[in-house]
Design a protein around this motif. Structure first.
Motif, mmCIF file in Angstrom:
data_model
loop_
_atom_site.group_PDB
_atom_site.id
_atom_site.type_symbol
_atom_site.label_atom_id
_atom_site.label_comp_id
_atom_site.label_asym_id
_atom_site.label_seq_id
_atom_site.Cartn_x
_atom_site.Cartn_y
_atom_site.Cartn_z
ATOM 1 N N PRO A 40 10.390 8.687 -0.270
ATOM 2 C CA PRO A 40 9.183 9.460 0.009
ATOM 3 C C PRO A 40 9.117 10.727 -0.833
ATOM 4 O O PRO A 40 10.136 11.255 -1.278
ATOM 5 C CB PRO A 40 9.324 9.805 1.498
ATOM 6 C CG PRO A 40 10.274 8.812 2.044
ATOM 7 C CD PRO A 40 11.221 8.506 0.939
ATOM 8 N N ARG A 41 7.911 11.198 -1.035
ATOM 9 C CA ARG A 41 7.669 12.461 -1.728
ATOM 10 C C ARG A 41 7.098 13.460 -0.736
ATOM 11 O O ARG A 41 6.324 13.098 0.147
ATOM 12 C CB ARG A 41 6.686 12.256 -2.882
ATOM 13 C CG ARG A 41 7.129 11.229 -3.910
ATOM 14 C CD ARG A 41 8.346 11.684 -4.693
ATOM 15 N NE ARG A 41 8.563 10.853 -5.877
ATOM 16 C CZ ARG A 41 9.317 9.777 -5.915
ATOM 17 N NH1 ARG A 41 9.925 9.369 -4.809
ATOM 18 N NH2 ARG A 41 9.451 9.104 -7.029
ATOM 19 N N TYR B 104 0.196 10.763 -6.633
ATOM 20 C CA TYR B 104 0.217 10.466 -5.209
ATOM 21 C C TYR B 104 -0.195 11.664 -4.364
ATOM 22 O O TYR B 104 -0.539 11.513 -3.200
ATOM 23 C CB TYR B 104 1.614 10.016 -4.791
ATOM 24 C CG TYR B 104 2.695 11.016 -5.121
ATOM 25 C CD1 TYR B 104 3.437 10.904 -6.290
ATOM 26 C CD2 TYR B 104 2.958 12.092 -4.289
ATOM 27 C CE1 TYR B 104 4.407 11.821 -6.617
ATOM 28 C CE2 TYR B 104 3.928 13.024 -4.602
ATOM 29 C CZ TYR B 104 4.648 12.877 -5.770
ATOM 30 O OH TYR B 104 5.612 13.799 -6.087
ATOM 31 N N ASP B 105 -0.129 12.862 -4.942
ATOM 32 C CA ASP B 105 -0.435 14.060 -4.181
ATOM 33 C C ASP B 105 -1.895 14.490 -4.312
ATOM 34 O O ASP B 105 -2.276 15.559 -3.831
ATOM 35 C CB ASP B 105 0.486 15.200 -4.597
ATOM 36 C CG ASP B 105 0.404 15.502 -6.086
ATOM 37 O OD1 ASP B 105 0.900 16.568 -6.496
ATOM 38 O OD2 ASP B 105 -0.132 14.674 -6.842
ATOM 39 N N ARG B 106 -2.710 13.674 -4.951
ATOM 40 C CA ARG B 106 -4.138 13.975 -5.080
ATOM 41 C C ARG B 106 -4.924 13.072 -4.143
ATOM 42 O O ARG B 106 -4.783 11.850 -4.173
ATOM 43 C CB ARG B 106 -4.590 13.773 -6.523
ATOM 44 C CG ARG B 106 -3.884 14.675 -7.515
ATOM 45 C CD ARG B 106 -4.543 14.612 -8.871
ATOM 46 N NE ARG B 106 -5.925 15.099 -8.806
ATOM 47 C CZ ARG B 106 -6.802 14.975 -9.798
ATOM 48 N NH1 ARG B 106 -6.444 14.384 -10.919
ATOM 49 N NH2 ARG B 106 -8.013 15.444 -9.662
ATOM 50 N N SER C 196 0.822 -1.204 0.000
ATOM 51 C CA SER C 196 0.000 0.000 0.000
ATOM 52 C C SER C 196 0.857 1.255 0.000
ATOM 53 O O SER C 196 1.868 1.332 0.688
ATOM 54 C CB SER C 196 -0.910 0.018 1.224
ATOM 55 O OG SER C 196 -1.888 -0.987 1.162
ATOM 56 N N ALA C 197 0.416 2.218 -0.767
ATOM 57 C CA ALA C 197 0.994 3.554 -0.708
ATOM 58 C C ALA C 197 0.300 4.310 0.413
ATOM 59 O O ALA C 197 -0.926 4.270 0.522
ATOM 60 C CB ALA C 197 0.806 4.278 -2.030
ATOM 61 N N MET C 198 1.088 4.964 1.242
ATOM 62 C CA MET C 198 0.551 5.688 2.383
ATOM 63 C C MET C 198 0.884 7.163 2.233
ATOM 64 O O MET C 198 1.929 7.512 1.650
ATOM 65 C CB MET C 198 1.155 5.157 3.685
ATOM 66 C CG MET C 198 1.000 3.664 3.886
ATOM 67 S SD MET C 198 -0.688 3.170 4.222
ATOM 68 C CE MET C 198 -0.936 3.926 5.838
ATOM 69 N N ALA D 179 4.105 11.375 1.084
ATOM 70 C CA ALA D 179 3.631 10.045 0.712
ATOM 71 C C ALA D 179 4.808 9.123 0.487
ATOM 72 O O ALA D 179 5.916 9.580 0.158
ATOM 73 C CB ALA D 179 2.764 10.104 -0.547
ATOM 74 N N GLY D 180 4.550 7.834 0.644
ATOM 75 C CA GLY D 180 5.612 6.878 0.417
ATOM 76 C C GLY D 180 5.073 5.479 0.233
ATOM 77 O O GLY D 180 3.935 5.172 0.586
ATOM 78 N N VAL D 181 5.908 4.635 -0.331
ATOM 79 C CA VAL D 181 5.591 3.226 -0.529
ATOM 80 C C VAL D 181 6.904 2.459 -0.451
ATOM 81 O O VAL D 181 7.975 3.022 -0.718
ATOM 82 C CB VAL D 181 4.887 3.002 -1.884
ATOM 83 C CG1 VAL D 181 5.846 3.245 -3.032
ATOM 84 C CG2 VAL D 181 4.274 1.612 -1.979
#
Length: 122
Positions: free
Chosen positions: A55-56, A103-105, A30-32, A48-50
């Motif tokens: 991480p971003r 990932y940022d939405r 899962s991406a969190m 966010a990260g996976v």
């Protein structure tokens, strides 16, 4: 389910660490993410990260916040340093089944935790 904790009150320049523990999903794939929201404003991406990717971060927190994951505990953390009054918000953790370039939405995340309030006083 996602259970977030760690919010609180801190003075400018202080630090807090948020935690989010996941259950009922495949944490390893899962991406969190962390988002934040203040009254009257849209939800804002924070980090966010996976597993397997760096991480971003949003530009506003880059260099101050650190996203990390503990696979054994199915928990993600957000270490927040050098906090500013503009960081005051309700912070939400979120999960999606797979990493996505967007990932940022917030619309792509399937699971959300309850908010944890962070208040930074000037």
């Amino acid at each position: 389910q996602l259970q977030a904790s760690g919010g609180g009150w801190v003075q400018t320049g202080g630090s807090l660490r948020l935690s989010c523990t996941a259950s009922g999903l495949d944490f390893s794939t899962s991406a969190m993410a962390w988002f934040r929201q203040t009254p009257g404003k849209e939800r804002e991406f924070v980090a966010a990260g996976v597993s397997g990717r760096s991480p971003r971060y949003a530009d506003s927190v880059k260099g101050r916040f650190i996203f990390s994951r503990d696979r054994g505990k199915s928990t993600v953390y957000l270490q927040m340093n050098s906090l500013k009054p503009e960081d005051t918000a309700n912070y939400y953790c979120a999960a999606r089944s797979r990493w996505n370039v967007q990932y940022d939405r917030d619309v792509g995340y399937e699971n959300w935790g309850q908010g944890t309030l962070v208040t930074v006083s000037s």
